[in-house]
Design an enzyme around this catalytic site. Structure first.
Site, PDB file in Angstrom:
ATOM      1  N   GLU A 153       6.962  72.906  47.539  1.00 24.36           N
ATOM      2  CA  GLU A 153       6.556  74.308  47.526  1.00 24.36           C
ATOM      3  C   GLU A 153       5.883  74.649  46.205  1.00 24.36           C
ATOM      4  OE1 GLU A 153       9.283  76.485  50.717  1.00 24.36           O
ATOM      5  OE2 GLU A 153      10.269  76.305  48.793  1.00 24.36           O
ATOM      6  N   CYS A 199       3.431  78.661  40.016  1.00 25.92           N
ATOM      7  CA  CYS A 199       4.686  77.961  39.746  1.00 25.92           C
ATOM      8  C   CYS A 199       4.624  76.652  40.519  1.00 25.92           C
ATOM      9  CB  CYS A 199       5.863  78.813  40.211  1.00 25.92           C
ATOM     10  SG  CYS A 199       7.450  77.983  40.012  1.00 25.92           S
ATOM     11  N   CYS A 215      15.498  67.320  43.626  1.00 24.70           N
ATOM     12  CA  CYS A 215      15.874  67.191  42.215  1.00 24.70           C
ATOM     13  C   CYS A 215      17.216  66.462  42.137  1.00 24.70           C
ATOM     14  CB  CYS A 215      15.992  68.562  41.560  1.00 24.70           C
ATOM     15  SG  CYS A 215      16.353  68.457  39.790  1.00 24.70           S
ATOM     16  N   CYS A 224      22.202  71.149  39.851  1.00 22.80           N
ATOM     17  CA  CYS A 224      22.735  72.444  39.393  1.00 22.80           C
ATOM     18  C   CYS A 224      23.286  73.190  40.616  1.00 22.80           C
ATOM     19  CB  CYS A 224      21.652  73.260  38.712  1.00 22.80           C
ATOM     20  SG  CYS A 224      20.917  72.350  37.334  1.00 22.80           S
ATOM     21  N   CYS A 257      21.270  76.035  42.585  1.00 25.22           N
ATOM     22  CA  CYS A 257      19.835  75.849  42.825  1.00 25.22           C
ATOM     23  C   CYS A 257      19.594  75.166  44.166  1.00 25.22           C
ATOM     24  CB  CYS A 257      19.257  75.000  41.691  1.00 25.22           C
ATOM     25  SG  CYS A 257      17.556  74.492  41.986  1.00 25.22           S
ATOM     26  N   CYS A 313      13.206  81.990  41.561  1.00 26.23           N
ATOM     27  CA  CYS A 313      13.720  80.859  40.783  1.00 26.23           C
ATOM     28  C   CYS A 313      14.873  80.217  41.531  1.00 26.23           C
ATOM     29  CB  CYS A 313      14.262  81.328  39.443  1.00 26.23           C
ATOM     30  SG  CYS A 313      13.032  82.052  38.401  1.00 26.23           S
TER      31      CYS A 313
HETATM   32  N1  SAH Z   1      14.341  71.935  36.647  1.00 26.56           N
HETATM   33  C1  SAH Z   1      13.900  72.877  35.703  1.00 26.56           C
HETATM   34  C2  SAH Z   1      12.858  73.816  36.225  1.00 26.56           C
HETATM   35  C3  SAH Z   1      13.026  74.415  37.592  1.00 26.56           C
HETATM   36  S1  SAH Z   1      14.173  75.686  37.835  1.00 26.56           S
HETATM   37  C4  SAH Z   1      15.070  73.652  35.132  1.00 26.56           C
HETATM   38  O1  SAH Z   1      16.144  73.583  35.681  1.00 26.56           O
HETATM   39  O2  SAH Z   1      14.878  74.276  34.095  1.00 26.56           O
HETATM   40  C5  SAH Z   1      13.566  77.090  36.935  1.00 26.56           C
HETATM   41  C6  SAH Z   1      14.676  78.021  36.480  1.00 26.56           C
HETATM   42  O3  SAH Z   1      15.319  78.659  37.595  1.00 26.56           O
HETATM   43  C7  SAH Z   1      15.774  77.303  35.715  1.00 26.56           C
HETATM   44  O4  SAH Z   1      16.124  78.026  34.569  1.00 26.56           O
HETATM   45  C8  SAH Z   1      16.905  77.324  36.711  1.00 26.56           C
HETATM   46  O5  SAH Z   1      18.161  77.216  36.101  1.00 26.56           O
HETATM   47  C9  SAH Z   1      16.710  78.643  37.383  1.00 26.56           C
HETATM   48  N2  SAH Z   1      17.419  78.741  38.659  1.00 26.56           N
HETATM   49  C10 SAH Z   1      17.794  77.744  39.475  1.00 26.56           C
HETATM   50  N3  SAH Z   1      18.435  78.243  40.563  1.00 26.56           N
HETATM   51  C11 SAH Z   1      18.462  79.582  40.425  1.00 26.56           C
HETATM   52  C12 SAH Z   1      18.955  80.656  41.229  1.00 26.56           C
HETATM   53  N4  SAH Z   1      19.538  80.429  42.397  1.00 26.56           N
HETATM   54  N5  SAH Z   1      18.805  81.905  40.766  1.00 26.56           N
HETATM   55  C13 SAH Z   1      18.179  82.148  39.601  1.00 26.56           C
HETATM   56  N6  SAH Z   1      17.675  81.186  38.801  1.00 26.56           N
HETATM   57  C14 SAH Z   1      17.812  79.902  39.204  1.00 26.56           C
HETATM   58 FE1  SF4 Z   2      16.877  70.650  39.290  1.00 27.19          FE
HETATM   59 FE2  SF4 Z   2      17.307  73.103  40.173  1.00 27.19          FE
HETATM   60 FE3  SF4 Z   2      18.778  72.143  38.167  1.00 27.19          FE
HETATM   61 FE4  SF4 Z   2      16.201  72.735  37.752  1.00 27.19          FE
HETATM   62  S1  SF4 Z   2      17.828  74.190  38.293  1.00 27.19           S
HETATM   63  S2  SF4 Z   2      17.284  70.874  37.124  1.00 27.19           S
HETATM   64  S3  SF4 Z   2      15.337  72.183  39.761  1.00 27.19           S
HETATM   65  S4  SF4 Z   2      18.761  71.351  40.254  1.00 27.19           S
END
Ligand code: SAH
Ligand code: SF4
Length: 359
Positions: free
Chosen positions: A95, A108, A115, A119, A122, A345
């Site tokens: 995406e 973006c 990934c 996390c 996410c 995000c």
């Molecule tokens: N992998 C990288 C970049 C992609 S995520 C990273 O983790 O930094 C971009 C941002 O969105 C990151 O700060 C991540 O922690 C945040 N993010 C992930 N899941 C989210 C969610 N459900 N709600 C809000 N922010 C989120």
């Molecule tokens: Fe991967 Fe999502 Fe964690 Fe970013 S926030 S490192 S995309 S699992």
């Protein structure tokens, strides 16, 4: 002749010069090819009349436009966000999101299919890791958005893509070489000519990658996903913190800022009752004391695999006030975009059956 065609978007301009010379052509054709691909945004060799027929024939035979066909395009109700589900050549999907803010447009883009970092909040992490994107697949996302902006009937003159955030699917520093090659191509001053300081790379905290950035100094904006100010709290949200603990991460951030003279953005996804208290605001204030830093607060966006709730409006304000008043630490609350179409995000994910995940 090689059986796998070269993806036009995989190579830098210098590499195209070398490739053309290897084929026995003059390197001057590389400049024309580059103009066609990145200024005119051509997507076929037929649109390149100024290239000699022999060069075009060789390109036709050995190279291909690694275009990413749009499987689905979805617009948010407010019209500010458009999300593209793009198909890769091997059937995988990613995406890419086009976001409009007052006075600017931002793409973006994704760096991986899925990934590996896991996390908990996410959606991309919840789907697991499939593979790295190639440089050409990263570049093609930006080209796709640039083309979409140019083609808008309602914008005169056509909007130009100026801002890119590597905050889509995947962890960019887990795919370091391809991401840096793509950034070189995006920055080429005769092409898309994105300014380095209009490119933001967000990392979960891959320490070796941050240290490499500190050495190589590509001039990007770096954003580090912090989310918690103690090792224990962070590891509960970001499992990879066990591999790269908070003290090592902060040491790497310090090295980066000292080596580059740059401020780092620290992202903080705010989850009600988990990491949005006054005490935690003070903990992050202390953690970042003395570092050139700005905190980006992101109210949690919903995903199917996590039950936490977004912080309430006043908690984000309180957090900001404490950071500002007690620690002189600047912070912003990220504008929420595209939540209704799961383009916010951390909401990007592709369901296993190739369809879209719904929330
Ligand atoms: N992998 C990288 C970049 C992609 S995520 C990273 O983790 O930094 C971009 C941002 O969105 C990151 O700060 C991540 O922690 C945040 N993010 C992930 N899941 C989210 C969610 N459900 N709600 C809000 N922010 C989120
Ligand atoms: Fe991967 Fe999502 Fe964690 Fe970013 S926030 S490192 S995309 S699992």
């Amino acid at each position: 002749m090689s059986s796998v065609p070269i993806n036009i978007y995989d190579l830098t301009r210098a590499e195209w010069r070398e490739q053309l010379v290897r084929w026995g052509f003059s390197e001057v054709h590389a400049a024309r090819l580059w103009n066609y691909v990145y200024l005119q945004l051509a997507d076929s060799f037929a649109e390149m009349p100024e290239l000699p027929a022999k060069v075009r024939a060789r390109l036709e035979a050995e190279a291909a436009f690694g275009k990413l066909p749009v499987a689905v395009a979805t617009d948010s109700a407010d019209g500010f966000t458009r999300k593209y589900l793009l198909a890769l050549a091997d059937g995988e999907r990613i995406e890419t999101v086009l976001m409009r803010f007052t006075g600017r447009v931002t793409a973006c883009i994704s760096s991986q299919v899925g990934c590996a970092m896991g996390c908990v909040f996410c959606a991309t992490g919840q789907m697991g890791y499939t593979r790295n994107l190639t440089p050409g697949e990263i570049v093609a996302q930006a080209v796709h958005v640039a083309r979409a902006l140019r083609g808008q009937p309602d914008s005169a003159p056509p909007a130009r893509l100026r801002n890119v955030v590597l905050m889509g699917m995947g962890e960019p520093l887990h795919n370091y070489d391809a991401v840096m090659q793509a950034i070189d191509i995006l920055r080429d001053s005769n092409g898309l000519a994105l300014a380095a300081d209009r490119i933001t790379l967000s990392t979960v905290g891959v320490v070796p990658g941050i240290l490499r950035l500190a050495r190589e100094k590509p001039g990007l904006h770096l954003a580090v996903s912090l989310h918690a100010a103690t090792q224990e709290e962070r590891a509960a949200l970001v499992p990879v913190a066990r591999k790269w603990p908070l003290d090592e991460l902060m040491a790497a951030c310090r090295t980066y800022s000292e080596a580059t003279g740059r401020r780092i953005f620290y992202e903080w996804t705010m989850i009600e009752g988990k990491n949005d208290t006054a005490e935690q605001a003070r903990a992050v204030g202390r953690l970042l004391r003395g570092l050139p830093a700005q905190v980006n607060l992101i109210p949690l966006n919903p995903t199917s695999g996590y039950s936490g709730a977004p912080t309430r409006g006043d908690a984000a304000k309180r957090f900001q006030r404490i950071l500002g008043e007690e620690f002189s630490l600047p912070s912003t609350v990220r504008q929420r975009r595209g939540i209704d179409i799961a383009a916010g995000c951390g909401q990007l994910a592709i369901a296993g059956d190739g369809g879209k995940q719904s929330f």
